[in-house]
Scaffold this motif. Structure first.
Motif, PDB file in Angstrom:
ATOM      1  N   ILE A   5     -94.566-107.220   0.459  1.00 56.27           N
ATOM      2  CA  ILE A   5     -94.357-106.592   1.774  1.00 56.27           C
ATOM      3  C   ILE A   5     -93.456-107.488   2.598  1.00 56.27           C
ATOM      4  CG2 ILE A   5     -96.699-107.435   2.452  1.00 56.27           C
ATOM      5  CD1 ILE A   5     -95.848-104.660   4.436  1.00 56.27           C
ATOM      6  N   ASP A   6     -92.425-106.884   3.180  1.00 57.46           N
ATOM      7  CA  ASP A   6     -91.459-107.613   4.003  1.00 57.46           C
ATOM      8  C   ASP A   6     -91.872-107.448   5.469  1.00 57.46           C
ATOM      9  OD1 ASP A   6     -89.142-109.157   4.278  1.00 57.46           O
ATOM     10  OD2 ASP A   6     -87.858-107.406   4.555  1.00 57.46           O
ATOM     11  N   SER A   7     -92.703-108.339   5.943  1.00 58.62           N
ATOM     12  CA  SER A   7     -93.249-108.185   7.293  1.00 58.62           C
ATOM     13  C   SER A   7     -93.930-109.489   7.702  1.00 58.62           C
ATOM     14  CB  SER A   7     -94.290-107.051   7.288  1.00 58.62           C
ATOM     15  OG  SER A   7     -94.948-106.947   8.534  1.00 58.62           O
ATOM     16  N   THR A  27     -91.203-113.100   4.588  1.00 56.04           N
ATOM     17  CA  THR A  27     -90.892-113.083   6.022  1.00 56.04           C
ATOM     18  C   THR A  27     -89.452-113.563   6.190  1.00 56.04           C
ATOM     19  OG1 THR A  27     -91.499-115.401   6.469  1.00 56.04           O
ATOM     20  CG2 THR A  27     -93.280-113.769   6.524  1.00 56.04           C
ATOM     21  N   ASN A  28     -88.934-113.358   7.381  1.00 55.62           N
ATOM     22  CA  ASN A  28     -87.669-113.999   7.742  1.00 55.62           C
ATOM     23  C   ASN A  28     -87.773-114.389   9.214  1.00 55.62           C
ATOM     24  OD1 ASN A  28     -86.697-111.907   9.485  1.00 55.62           O
ATOM     25  ND2 ASN A  28     -85.958-110.744   7.732  1.00 55.62           N
ATOM     26  N   PRO A  29     -86.855-115.179   9.750  1.00 52.20           N
ATOM     27  CA  PRO A  29     -86.992-115.662  11.127  1.00 52.20           C
ATOM     28  C   PRO A  29     -87.090-114.527  12.151  1.00 52.20           C
ATOM     29  CG  PRO A  29     -85.348-116.953   9.966  1.00 52.20           C
ATOM     30  CD  PRO A  29     -85.706-115.814   9.053  1.00 52.20           C
ATOM     31  N   VAL A  83     -89.868-121.133  -0.532  1.00 46.86           N
ATOM     32  CA  VAL A  83     -88.945-121.501   0.548  1.00 46.86           C
ATOM     33  C   VAL A  83     -87.688-120.648   0.461  1.00 46.86           C
ATOM     34  CG1 VAL A  83     -87.510-123.337   1.508  1.00 46.86           C
ATOM     35  CG2 VAL A  83     -89.767-123.879   0.620  1.00 46.86           C
ATOM     36  N   LYS A  84     -87.428-119.885   1.536  1.00 43.80           N
ATOM     37  CA  LYS A  84     -86.164-119.144   1.615  1.00 43.80           C
ATOM     38  C   LYS A  84     -85.120-120.024   2.305  1.00 43.80           C
ATOM     39  CE  LYS A  84     -86.276-114.701   2.683  1.00 43.80           C
ATOM     40  NZ  LYS A  84     -86.645-113.538   3.543  1.00 43.80           N
ATOM     41  N   LEU A  85     -83.907-119.940   1.813  1.00 41.49           N
ATOM     42  CA  LEU A  85     -82.829-120.799   2.312  1.00 41.49           C
ATOM     43  C   LEU A  85     -81.574-119.975   2.556  1.00 41.49           C
ATOM     44  CD1 LEU A  85     -83.669-122.969  -0.617  1.00 41.49           C
ATOM     45  CD2 LEU A  85     -83.460-124.074   1.598  1.00 41.49           C
ATOM     46  N   VAL A 128     -81.354-110.434  -2.663  1.00 40.29           N
ATOM     47  CA  VAL A 128     -80.093-109.698  -2.503  1.00 40.29           C
ATOM     48  C   VAL A 128     -80.318-108.595  -1.476  1.00 40.29           C
ATOM     49  CG1 VAL A 128     -78.354-108.301  -3.679  1.00 40.29           C
ATOM     50  CG2 VAL A 128     -79.461-110.203  -4.896  1.00 40.29           C
ATOM     51  N   TYR A 129     -79.469-108.553  -0.466  1.00 39.20           N
ATOM     52  CA  TYR A 129     -79.622-107.588   0.636  1.00 39.20           C
ATOM     53  C   TYR A 129     -78.948-106.262   0.263  1.00 39.20           C
ATOM     54  CZ  TYR A 129     -81.636-110.760   4.118  1.00 39.20           C
ATOM     55  OH  TYR A 129     -82.472-111.578   4.835  1.00 39.20           O
ATOM     56  N   VAL A 130     -79.710-105.400  -0.373  1.00 43.20           N
ATOM     57  CA  VAL A 130     -79.134-104.199  -0.986  1.00 43.20           C
ATOM     58  C   VAL A 130     -78.609-103.204   0.054  1.00 43.20           C
ATOM     59  CG1 VAL A 130     -79.632-102.249  -2.504  1.00 43.20           C
ATOM     60  CG2 VAL A 130     -80.643-104.488  -2.986  1.00 43.20           C
ATOM     61  N   ASN A 131     -79.481-102.760   0.955  1.00 40.92           N
ATOM     62  CA  ASN A 131     -79.048-101.727   1.905  1.00 40.92           C
ATOM     63  C   ASN A 131     -77.986-102.267   2.866  1.00 40.92           C
ATOM     64  OD1 ASN A 131     -79.381-100.105   4.633  1.00 40.92           O
ATOM     65  ND2 ASN A 131     -80.030 -98.794   2.943  1.00 40.92           N
ATOM     66  N   ARG A 132     -78.163-103.518   3.296  1.00 42.69           N
ATOM     67  CA  ARG A 132     -77.136-104.095   4.183  1.00 42.69           C
ATOM     68  C   ARG A 132     -75.793-104.169   3.466  1.00 42.69           C
ATOM     69  NH1 ARG A 132     -78.894-109.039   8.079  1.00 42.69           N
ATOM     70  NH2 ARG A 132     -81.138-108.684   8.067  1.00 42.69           N
ATOM     71  N   ALA A 133     -75.813-104.484   2.163  1.00 41.94           N
ATOM     72  CA  ALA A 133     -74.549-104.540   1.411  1.00 41.94           C
ATOM     73  C   ALA A 133     -73.898-103.156   1.382  1.00 41.94           C
ATOM     74  CB  ALA A 133     -74.799-105.042  -0.012  1.00 41.94           C
ATOM     75  N   THR A 134     -74.724-102.128   1.157  1.00 39.12           N
ATOM     76  CA  THR A 134     -74.184-100.763   1.119  1.00 39.12           C
ATOM     77  C   THR A 134     -73.589-100.393   2.476  1.00 39.12           C
ATOM     78  OG1 THR A 134     -75.780-100.101  -0.558  1.00 39.12           O
ATOM     79  CG2 THR A 134     -74.783 -98.328   0.729  1.00 39.12           C
ATOM     80  N   ARG A 135     -74.308-100.765   3.540  1.00 39.69           N
ATOM     81  CA  ARG A 135     -73.840-100.392   4.885  1.00 39.69           C
ATOM     82  C   ARG A 135     -72.598-101.172   5.303  1.00 39.69           C
ATOM     83  NH1 ARG A 135     -77.794-101.969   8.647  1.00 39.69           N
ATOM     84  NH2 ARG A 135     -79.216-102.592   7.005  1.00 39.69           N
ATOM     85  N   LEU A 136     -72.534-102.462   4.926  1.00 37.77           N
ATOM     86  CA  LEU A 136     -71.513-103.330   5.521  1.00 37.77           C
ATOM     87  C   LEU A 136     -70.336-103.624   4.598  1.00 37.77           C
ATOM     88  CD1 LEU A 136     -73.967-106.002   7.008  1.00 37.77           C
ATOM     89  CD2 LEU A 136     -72.932-104.070   8.200  1.00 37.77           C
ATOM     90  N   ALA A 160     -84.898-107.774  -4.899  1.00 32.62           N
ATOM     91  CA  ALA A 160     -84.111-106.828  -4.093  1.00 32.62           C
ATOM     92  C   ALA A 160     -84.746-106.724  -2.714  1.00 32.62           C
ATOM     93  CB  ALA A 160     -84.062-105.465  -4.766  1.00 32.62           C
ATOM     94  N   ALA A 161     -83.949-107.036  -1.686  1.00 33.54           N
ATOM     95  CA  ALA A 161     -84.427-107.013  -0.298  1.00 33.54           C
ATOM     96  C   ALA A 161     -83.552-106.069   0.511  1.00 33.54           C
ATOM     97  CB  ALA A 161     -84.378-108.426   0.276  1.00 33.54           C
ATOM     98  N   SER A 162     -83.952-105.863   1.768  1.00 32.83           N
ATOM     99  CA  SER A 162     -83.260-104.890   2.614  1.00 32.83           C
ATOM    100  C   SER A 162     -83.210-103.535   1.902  1.00 32.83           C
ATOM    101  CB  SER A 162     -81.841-105.389   2.965  1.00 32.83           C
ATOM    102  OG  SER A 162     -81.180-104.470   3.806  1.00 32.83           O
ATOM    103  N   ILE A 163     -84.381-103.061   1.551  1.00 36.08           N
ATOM    104  CA  ILE A 163     -84.520-101.763   0.869  1.00 36.08           C
ATOM    105  C   ILE A 163     -85.056-100.772   1.895  1.00 36.08           C
ATOM    106  CG2 ILE A 163     -85.753-100.543  -0.975  1.00 36.08           C
ATOM    107  CD1 ILE A 163     -83.964-102.591  -2.146  1.00 36.08           C
ATOM    108  N   LYS A 164     -84.464 -99.607   1.955  1.00 38.20           N
ATOM    109  CA  LYS A 164     -84.854 -98.668   3.026  1.00 38.20           C
ATOM    110  C   LYS A 164     -85.458 -97.357   2.524  1.00 38.20           C
ATOM    111  CE  LYS A 164     -83.278-101.631   5.964  1.00 38.20           C
ATOM    112  NZ  LYS A 164     -84.224-102.642   6.385  1.00 38.20           N
ATOM    113  N   SER A 165     -85.602 -97.181   1.218  1.00 37.88           N
ATOM    114  CA  SER A 165     -86.211 -95.934   0.720  1.00 37.88           C
ATOM    115  C   SER A 165     -86.758 -96.162  -0.689  1.00 37.88           C
ATOM    116  CB  SER A 165     -85.162 -94.814   0.668  1.00 37.88           C
ATOM    117  OG  SER A 165     -84.191 -95.116  -0.316  1.00 37.88           O
TER     118      SER A 165
HETATM  119  C1  E4P Z   1     -85.764-110.167   2.957  1.00 41.32           C
HETATM  120  O1  E4P Z   1     -86.518-111.050   2.634  1.00 41.32           O
HETATM  121  C2  E4P Z   1     -85.415-109.802   4.337  1.00 41.32           C
HETATM  122  O2  E4P Z   1     -86.491-110.091   5.182  1.00 41.32           O
HETATM  123  C3  E4P Z   1     -85.078-108.356   4.617  1.00 41.32           C
HETATM  124  O3  E4P Z   1     -85.235-107.531   3.512  1.00 41.32           O
HETATM  125  C4  E4P Z   1     -83.819-108.257   5.417  1.00 41.32           C
HETATM  126  O4  E4P Z   1     -83.205-107.035   5.396  1.00 41.32           O
HETATM  127  P1  E4P Z   1     -83.140-105.994   6.600  1.00 41.32           P
HETATM  128  O5  E4P Z   1     -83.125-106.771   7.889  1.00 41.32           O
HETATM  129  O6  E4P Z   1     -81.911-105.196   6.344  1.00 41.32           O
HETATM  130  O7  E4P Z   1     -84.407-105.167   6.458  1.00 41.32           O
END
Ligand code: E4P
Length: 212
Positions: A5-7, A27-29, A83-85, A128-136, A160-165
């Protein structure tokens, strides 16, 4: 495969973990800031909620401070910590140093070249930021195919991160990701299908089972 879970929201995380098939928390910042609470206390709570991994992203900006920050996170989360970097020269250098004693995950990966560097720096995962890559930029799913290709003989796993569906989730695994991290709403959509519900309703209405 693991699904995370990304939260950083305790209520969401409790509900997600209660599903029974979630392997941990990423998590992320930004997610941590959204909760508006002391991060060390929040991380401690996350560590108590799951028996799996908790991903925490370093925010310090020098080598020494990043190592110290990782050690503080390690004190809180012990062997649950990943650790995420940031995927920068400094981030990869810290990854090389830390990866001998703690799992590391360079994050916000947008290119196969970054994936190769992460692998050489001993990363256990790359996010890997999948949806952001598709969008940007380009097709995020094709990016995963390319990254999976260059990591064929590497021990580094693609998260695979940044998944929206749910569709993007399954396509990510088909493209070569080993793990998924999903926001709460996507995660809860994963098990739904209207035809399944129809079948369940019919079994309930017309079916029979063991007597009590
Ligand atoms: C991954 O660990 C990130 O927290 C996350 O998936 C970032 O992507 P988003 O901001 O596009 O949801």
């Amino acid at each position: 495969m693991s699904i995370y879970i990304d939260s950083a929201n305790i209520e969401e995380i409790k509900q997600a973990l209660d599903l029974g098939w979630i392997s941990g928390i990423t998590t992320n910042p930004l997610l941590l800031a959204k909760e508006g609470t002391e991060v060390s206390a929040l991380l401690k709570d996350l560590g108590h909620l799951t028996s799996g991994s908790v991903f925490y992203q370093l925010i310090s900006e020098t080598f020494k401070e990043m190592i110290e920050e990782a050690d503080r996170a390690l004190d809180i989360l012990e062997d649950k910590l990943v650790v995420k970097l940031p995927p920068t020269d400094l981030g990869f250098k810290v990854c090389s140093q830390l990866s001998t004693r703690v799992s590391c995950c360079p994050t916000a990966i947008y290119s196969p070249a970054q994936a190769l560097v992460a692998s050489e720096a001993g990363a256990q995962f790359i996010a890997v930021y999948v949806n952001r890559a598709t969008r940007l930029m380009v097709d995020g799913i094709q990016l995963l195919v390319d990254i999976a290709d260059v990591l064929t003989n590497s021990p580094t796993d693609i998260l695979a991160a940044s998944i929206k569906s749910p569709d993007e989730a399954f396509q990510s695994i088909r493209a070569g990701a080993k793990h998924l991290t999903l926001p709460f709403d996507t995660l809860t959509q994963m098990s739904d299908h209207p035809l399944s519900q129809e079948a369940v309703d019919q079994f309930k209405r017309d079916g029979a089972g063991l007597e009590k």
